[in-house]
Design an enzyme around this catalytic site. Structure first.
Site, PDB file in Angstrom:
ATOM      1  CG  ASP A 197      38.929  41.090  52.705  1.00  0.00           C
ATOM      2  OD1 ASP A 197      37.805  40.558  52.476  1.00  0.00           O
ATOM      3  OD2 ASP A 197      39.493  41.896  51.930  1.00  0.00           O
ATOM      4  CB  ILE A 198      43.441  39.704  49.625  1.00  0.00           C
ATOM      5  CG1 ILE A 198      43.782  38.229  49.963  1.00  0.00           C
ATOM      6  CG2 ILE A 198      44.549  40.328  48.796  1.00  0.00           C
ATOM      7  CD1 ILE A 198      43.856  37.303  48.765  1.00  0.00           C
TER       8      ILE A 198
ATOM      9  CD  GLU B 169      38.078  40.138  48.958  1.00  0.00           C
ATOM     10  OE1 GLU B 169      37.019  39.496  48.791  1.00  0.00           O
ATOM     11  OE2 GLU B 169      38.108  41.322  49.232  1.00  0.00           O
TER      12      GLU B 169
HETATM   13  N1  LIG Z   1      39.993  36.248  40.856  1.00  0.00           N
HETATM   14  C1  LIG Z   1      39.001  36.234  41.711  1.00  0.00           C
HETATM   15  N2  LIG Z   1      38.466  37.300  42.194  1.00  0.00           N
HETATM   16  C2  LIG Z   1      37.483  37.280  43.088  1.00  0.00           C
HETATM   17  C3  LIG Z   1      36.954  36.048  43.478  1.00  0.00           C
HETATM   18  N3  LIG Z   1      35.950  36.267  44.380  1.00  0.00           N
HETATM   19  C4  LIG Z   1      35.869  37.626  44.523  1.00  0.00           C
HETATM   20  N4  LIG Z   1      36.776  38.221  43.716  1.00  0.00           N
HETATM   21  C5  LIG Z   1      37.004  39.624  43.581  1.00  0.00           C
HETATM   22  O1  LIG Z   1      37.523  40.169  44.762  1.00  0.00           O
HETATM   23  C6  LIG Z   1      37.239  41.578  44.729  1.00  0.00           C
HETATM   24  C7  LIG Z   1      36.812  42.083  45.990  1.00  0.00           C
HETATM   25  O2  LIG Z   1      36.788  43.475  45.927  1.00  0.00           O
HETATM   26  P1  LIG Z   1      36.284  44.337  47.041  1.00  0.00           P
HETATM   27  O3  LIG Z   1      35.181  43.715  47.755  1.00  0.00           O
HETATM   28  O4  LIG Z   1      35.939  45.692  46.481  1.00  0.00           O
HETATM   29  O5  LIG Z   1      37.466  44.547  48.011  1.00  0.00           O
HETATM   30  P2  LIG Z   1      38.971  44.861  47.768  1.00  0.00           P
HETATM   31  O6  LIG Z   1      39.183  45.287  46.366  1.00  0.00           O
HETATM   32  O7  LIG Z   1      39.798  43.678  48.194  1.00  0.00           O
HETATM   33  O8  LIG Z   1      39.212  46.040  48.691  1.00  0.00           O
HETATM   34  P3  LIG Z   1      39.280  45.902  50.235  1.00  0.00           P
HETATM   35  O9  LIG Z   1      38.802  44.633  50.677  1.00  0.00           O
HETATM   36  O10 LIG Z   1      38.439  47.032  50.688  1.00  0.00           O
HETATM   37  O11 LIG Z   1      40.685  46.131  50.567  1.00  0.00           O
HETATM   38  C8  LIG Z   1      36.217  41.772  43.618  1.00  0.00           C
HETATM   39  O12 LIG Z   1      36.781  42.428  42.533  1.00  0.00           O
HETATM   40  C9  LIG Z   1      35.816  40.357  43.221  1.00  0.00           C
HETATM   41  O13 LIG Z   1      35.498  40.258  41.845  1.00  0.00           O
HETATM   42  C10 LIG Z   1      37.508  34.877  42.950  1.00  0.00           C
HETATM   43  O14 LIG Z   1      37.139  33.793  43.242  1.00  0.00           O
HETATM   44  N5  LIG Z   1      38.551  35.005  42.075  1.00  0.00           N
END
Ligand SMILES: Nc1nc2c(ncn2[C@@H]2O[C@H](COP(=O)(O)OP(=O)(O)OP(=O)(O)O)[C@@H](O)[C@H]2O)c(=O)[nH]1
Length: 653
Positions: free
Chosen positions: A518-519, A561
């Site tokens: 996970d990013i 992500e």
């Molecule tokens: N650009 C883009 N963003 C995505 C996609 N799928 C999910 N996201 C975003 O990924 C983010 C995930 O955020 P969070 O679940 O809060 O997690 P995080 O910000 O990575 O924080 P941690 O995982 O806790 O480190 C959200 O803002 C989603 O909108 C995608 O396909 N493309």
């Protein structure tokens, strides 16, 4: 006729075959029937001719008997014409006794004699002797010199030493009779006539007694044909001729009863081959009996013999019976021939149709290959050459399977071993063309039959399904691929992890691991640089994961992500090493121009658990990695043991 032929050929093959069978059957039976009828006729004709021969022999015997009788009569007549007797007869009444003695001698020799007369030159009876009474009647001296015999004018023409034979008229006499007349001479001076009247029936019966009656019935008929003597009673009673029933009262006339036969007899020319006539169930044959007198004319009688159709059939019965058996055998043979020809015609038509279809097929747009029973290529069509990019020489004479993709070749050879002569097969095959490319085809193989033998080989045709297969692959790939990153999607992950667990159940030693990636703070990337940039970062991250793992490993995007990496045949420590290496690379180099970090949770498979448990373990480890400050790798074992320590990875960045 032409229209009929045209209609016939336009009919469906089955109708044509049925009609042909019926035609052959009817014609065959008709021919057999005619053949048997002809043979029947031949047999009957043969029996008839044999019978005719026999009866004609009888007739000849009969004729000889009559001639002999006549000669005897002649001798007797000469005896009677002894001058002294005759002279005394005419000149001296006292010699009557002497004459009578001689007459009685004659009567003894001729049992059929009815009477013996002496007539003078005018025909008037001067003396008459009857056997019953044995006495002499002397006619009164009649003044009238009119002849009492119709035939007397002819009698007068009888020369010396000749005998006249006159058949009496049955219309006038109850018992038909024959007058045998001889002139009496005194030197060269005619004195009168001696007339011996003989019963014809008696005469004939006498002859029949002598010659026997077996084989035929004999008749004697006058020149006028309507006089019938002898065995006529049988004919009249209709016993031998059921078809002919004469009126009881009417006199029997042969010419009326058997007109055709009589007509034939009348036309009969002397010396003609033995004629035979059939009428009312009787066969007749005739022999002319000619009694000629000089200067008197021809007195012709007929000796007629007949035998019944019934008798002929009895004689022919054994041969006819054999003929009927032959007819049955011929009929059976005809039915068999008709069946065989119809079957042949049907088969021939079908083969023609097949050959026509084969020609059409060879010209078709589908590749076609003809194989012999040893799988060697005999013939190919142009389309096949085109698809394979080869020449006839390249293909013909070669083993079919040698042009298949290696994997398919093994499968095809296995199938060929089990393929029986008359069975067909259908399946997908990958051919290898001249450039070594796979040509995918939906292949059909069916036996090649001909009119001569059941199976001469096989016809193989295939449909080029390269485009279809490519599309199929693409569709399949789309269903398991993540559209954004190009790595495998969640569906594929589910499928794979299930497969790995079922394999683990069978082989518990084949441990595999799962890593969830996970990013960190990805939301900030999106928020700060926009969603598109976020997408680019995701794509770069996925590419890195793919790049840094083995081909055997599977990288799947299982959430926004979040990625899952399946590492088959991998121990936990090895999996940790891999993901740690990735983590370090992400942390060390910008992805899509952005500095990011990522966290991993890693779990090892356990045969006692299932895919949900494994995922949960990895997810818990990831959660702890996040909780612990991110940018680190956490093993699920640490989660379980509670030996979690603050990551040193923070400092690695
Ligand atoms: N650009 C883009 N963003 C995505 C996609 N799928 C999910 N996201 C975003 O990924 C983010 C995930 O955020 P969070 O679940 O809060 O997690 P995080 O910000 O990575 O924080 P941690 O995982 O806790 O480190 C959200 O803002 C989603 O909108 C995608 O396909 N493309």
């Amino acid at each position: 006729m032409y229209t009929f032929v045209k209609i016939f050929f336009s009919l469906p093959i089955r109708i044509k075959v049925i009609l042909t069978f019926l035609l052959l059957f009817v014609l065959g039976l008709a021919a057999a029937f005619l053949h048997v009828k002809q043979a029947e006729k031949r047999i009957v004709d043969q029996v008839v001719s044999e019978q005719v021969l026999l009866t004609r022999q009888l007739l000849q015997v009969f004729e000889r008997q009559i001639t002999t009788r006549l000669q005897n009569l002649e001798q007797t007549t000469f005896l009677l014409s002894d001058l002294s007797i005759v002279q005394s007869l005419f000149n001296n009444d006292q010699t009557e006794g002497l004459v009578l003695d001689s007459f009685e001698n004659v009567l003894l020799k001729n049992p059929a004699t009815i009477s013996l007369k002496l007539a003078d030159l005018t025909g008037e009876t001067r003396l008459e002797v009857t056997p019953e009474k044995s006495q002499v009647y002397q006619t009164s001296n009649q003044e009238s010199r009119v002849s009492q015999y119709d035939y007397f004018p002819f009698v007068k023409q009888i020369s010396m030493n000749e005998v006249g034979l006159f058949i009496g008229d049955p219309d006038e006499y109850q018992d038909p009779h024959l007058d045998i007349v001889a002139p009496v001479y005194d030197g060269f001076l005619p004195m009168g006539y001696v007339i011996q009247t003989v019963s014809v029936n008696g005469f004939i019966n006498d002859v029949l007694r002598l010659i026997g009656k077996d084989g035929a019935f004999l008749l004697m008929m006058s020149q006028r044909a309507n006089y019938l003597f002898g065995e006529d009673a049988r004919l009249q009673a209709g016993k031998q001729s059921p078809a002919f029933e004469p009126a009881p009262s009417s006199p029997f006339k042969f010419s009326q009863a058997f007109p055709n036969t009589w007509q034939g007899i009348q036309l009969l020319v002397k010396g003609k081959p033995d004629p035979v006539w059939s009428e009312h169930g009787l066969y007749f044959t005739v022999h002319p009996l000619e009694i000629e007198f000089d200067n008197v004319g021809l007195y012709q009688s007929w000796l007629l013999a007949y035998f019944s159709e019934e008798k002929v059939l009895v004689l022919a019965a054994p041969q006819l019976e054999g003929l009927h058996t032959r007819f049955i055998i011929i009929s059976i043979v005809i039915v068999i021939i008709a069946c065989f020809l119809s079957w042949w015609m049907y088969r021939h038509s079908m083969m023609e149709e097949l050959s026509f279809m084969a020609q059409a097929a060879m010209q078709s747009m589908s590749p076609i290959i003809l194989l012999d029973l040893n799988q060697n290529i005999i013939k190919v069509n142009n389309e096949c050459l085109k698809v394979m990019g080869m020449s006839i020489r390249d293909l013909c004479g070669q083993r079919f399977s040698s042009f298949l993709n290696e994997e398919d070749r093994i499968a095809f050879e296995r199938m060929w071993q089990q393929l029986s002569c008359d069975s067909s097969w259908k399946g997908e095959l990958r051919f290898v063309d001249a450039q070594g490319r796979d040509v995918e085809g939906l292949f059909q193989l069916f036996p090649l039959e001909s009119s001569k033998s059941k199976n001469q080989g096989y016809v193989g045709s295939w449909m080029d399904i390269r485009e279809q297969k490519a599309l199929e692959r693409r569709l399949r790939s789309l269903t398991i691929t993540d559209a954004l990153t190009g790595c495998k999607n969640r569906r594929y992950y589910d499928h794979q992890v299930t497969g790995l667990f079922s394999n683990l159940k069978r082989h518990p030693d084949q441990t595999f691991c799962m890593a969830l990636a996970d990013i960190d703070h990805f939301k900030h990337v999106n928020d700060e640089f926009g969603h598109d940039v976020g997408d680019e970062v995701l794509q770069a991250f996925a590419a890195l994961l793919e790049q840094e793992t083995r081909t055997l490993d599977v990288v799947c995007r299982v959430g926004g992500e979040e990625f899952a990496i399946l590492l088959p045949n991998t121990q936990l420590k090895d999996a940790l090493m891999v993901v740690e290496r990735v983590r370090k690379m992400v942390a060390a180099f910008p992805l899509a121009g952005h500095d990011i970090t990522c966290s991993f949770g890693v779990a090892e498979s356990n045969p006692a658990t299932d895919e949900d448990d494994l995922y949960k373990s990895a997810d818990n480890a990831l959660y702890l990695a996040k909780e612990n400050g991110r940018n680190q790798v956490i093993s699920s074992s640490k989660v379980v043991q509670g030996t979690f320590e603050p990551p040193s990875s923070q400092s690695a960045r």
